[in-house]
Design an enzyme around this catalytic site. Sequence first.
Site, PDB file in Angstrom:
ATOM      1  N   TYR A   1     -10.349  16.023 -13.160  1.00 60.48           N
ATOM      2  CA  TYR A   1     -10.653  16.929 -12.054  1.00 60.48           C
ATOM      3  C   TYR A   1     -10.156  18.367 -12.269  1.00 60.48           C
ATOM      4  O   TYR A   1     -10.395  19.227 -11.438  1.00 60.48           O
ATOM      5  CB  TYR A   1     -10.060  16.367 -10.750  1.00 60.48           C
ATOM      6  CG  TYR A   1     -10.676  15.039 -10.361  1.00 60.48           C
ATOM      7  CD1 TYR A   1     -12.007  14.952  -9.964  1.00 60.48           C
ATOM      8  CD2 TYR A   1      -9.935  13.858 -10.417  1.00 60.48           C
ATOM      9  CE1 TYR A   1     -12.585  13.743  -9.629  1.00 60.48           C
ATOM     10  CE2 TYR A   1     -10.498  12.641 -10.082  1.00 60.48           C
ATOM     11  CZ  TYR A   1     -11.826  12.593  -9.689  1.00 60.48           C
ATOM     12  OH  TYR A   1     -12.397  11.399  -9.352  1.00 60.48           O
TER      13      TYR A   1
ATOM     14  N   HIS B   1     -20.094  17.591  -6.618  1.00 54.48           N
ATOM     15  CA  HIS B   1     -19.096  16.729  -7.256  1.00 54.48           C
ATOM     16  C   HIS B   1     -18.500  17.489  -8.423  1.00 54.48           C
ATOM     17  O   HIS B   1     -19.233  18.087  -9.230  1.00 54.48           O
ATOM     18  CB  HIS B   1     -19.721  15.418  -7.747  1.00 54.48           C
ATOM     19  CG  HIS B   1     -20.278  14.612  -6.628  1.00 54.48           C
ATOM     20  ND1 HIS B   1     -19.466  13.891  -5.782  1.00 54.48           N
ATOM     21  CD2 HIS B   1     -21.541  14.454  -6.181  1.00 54.48           C
ATOM     22  CE1 HIS B   1     -20.230  13.316  -4.858  1.00 54.48           C
ATOM     23  NE2 HIS B   1     -21.484  13.640  -5.075  1.00 54.48           N
TER      24      HIS B   1
HETATM   25  O1  CA2 Z   1     -16.327  14.368  -8.868  1.00 56.29           O
HETATM   26  C1  CA2 Z   1     -16.107  14.460  -7.646  1.00 56.29           C
HETATM   27  O2  CA2 Z   1     -15.967  15.526  -7.058  1.00 56.29           O
HETATM   28  C2  CA2 Z   1     -15.943  13.177  -6.826  1.00 56.29           C
HETATM   29  O3  CA2 Z   1     -16.587  13.383  -5.570  1.00 56.29           O
HETATM   30  C3  CA2 Z   1     -14.453  12.970  -6.646  1.00 56.29           C
HETATM   31  C4  CA2 Z   1     -14.113  11.666  -5.922  1.00 56.29           C
HETATM   32  C5  CA2 Z   1     -14.807  10.484  -6.580  1.00 56.29           C
HETATM   33  O4  CA2 Z   1     -14.586   9.329  -5.776  1.00 56.29           O
HETATM   34  C6  CA2 Z   1     -16.311  10.720  -6.702  1.00 56.29           C
HETATM   35  O5  CA2 Z   1     -16.891   9.611  -7.374  1.00 56.29           O
HETATM   36  C7  CA2 Z   1     -16.588  11.974  -7.492  1.00 56.29           C
HETATM   37  C8  CA2 Z   1     -12.616  11.427  -5.971  1.00 56.29           C
HETATM   38  C9  CA2 Z   1     -11.809  12.486  -5.313  1.00 56.29           C
HETATM   39  C10 CA2 Z   1     -10.363  12.198  -5.572  1.00 56.29           C
HETATM   40  O6  CA2 Z   1      -9.773  13.373  -6.046  1.00 56.29           O
HETATM   41  C11 CA2 Z   1      -8.615  13.275  -6.749  1.00 56.29           C
HETATM   42  C12 CA2 Z   1      -8.167  14.441  -7.303  1.00 56.29           C
HETATM   43  C13 CA2 Z   1      -7.018  14.439  -8.043  1.00 56.29           C
HETATM   44  C14 CA2 Z   1      -6.302  13.273  -8.215  1.00 56.29           C
HETATM   45  C15 CA2 Z   1      -6.748  12.108  -7.661  1.00 56.29           C
HETATM   46  C16 CA2 Z   1      -7.912  12.119  -6.913  1.00 56.29           C
END
Ligand code: CA2
Length: 150
Positions: free
Chosen positions: A26, A103
């Site tokens: 991320y 995303h």
């Molecule tokens: O790629 C994306 O932006 C997502 O929407 C992010 C979601 C995931 O469930 C989707 O499939 C794709 C997850 C968000 C969680 O964000 C975090 C960031 C840093 C550490 C842990 C989680």
Amino acid sequence: MAERPLIYVLNGPNLNLLGQREPELYGRATLDDVEALCAERADQCGVAIDFRQTNHEGELVTWVQEARVMAQGIVINPAGFTTTSIALMDALLACDMPVIEVHITNIHRREEFRQHSYVSKAASGVIAGLGVTGYALAIEALSELLEAGE
Ligand code: CA2
């Protein structure tokens, strides 16, 4: 001077952890950094933003309903609700305004369970895999759609 169009930028569950964990997936930007990036691009595009994050599905639905009356467009990263929430899809379908789904990661290169999005059924466009830059691009695209009256 005419009032600037308002775009709600909504973030779903766990996005408050951005920059704190899984930087290989991320990136290193925090959610505050993303808000600053969105505010800067909004300024350049002549629109205003209301930037929010929640871990609660009902709150996200309520904010979408609020956007329906308060805003002219929605940028949304539904995070974990992307693949599960018919309630969120229904709320977005009730909005007569452009919606752009963002995303950070390319969900189509990831696990199969991430690849189906209910939210896409209500979206004018989807941006995935461009990191947090996707938010700025979504604001730019949305402001162009609003300018074109779409
Ligand atoms: O790629 C994306 O932006 C997502 O929407 C992010 C979601 C995931 O469930 C989707 O499939 C794709 C997850 C968000 C969680 O964000 C975090 C960031 C840093 C550490 C842990 C989680």
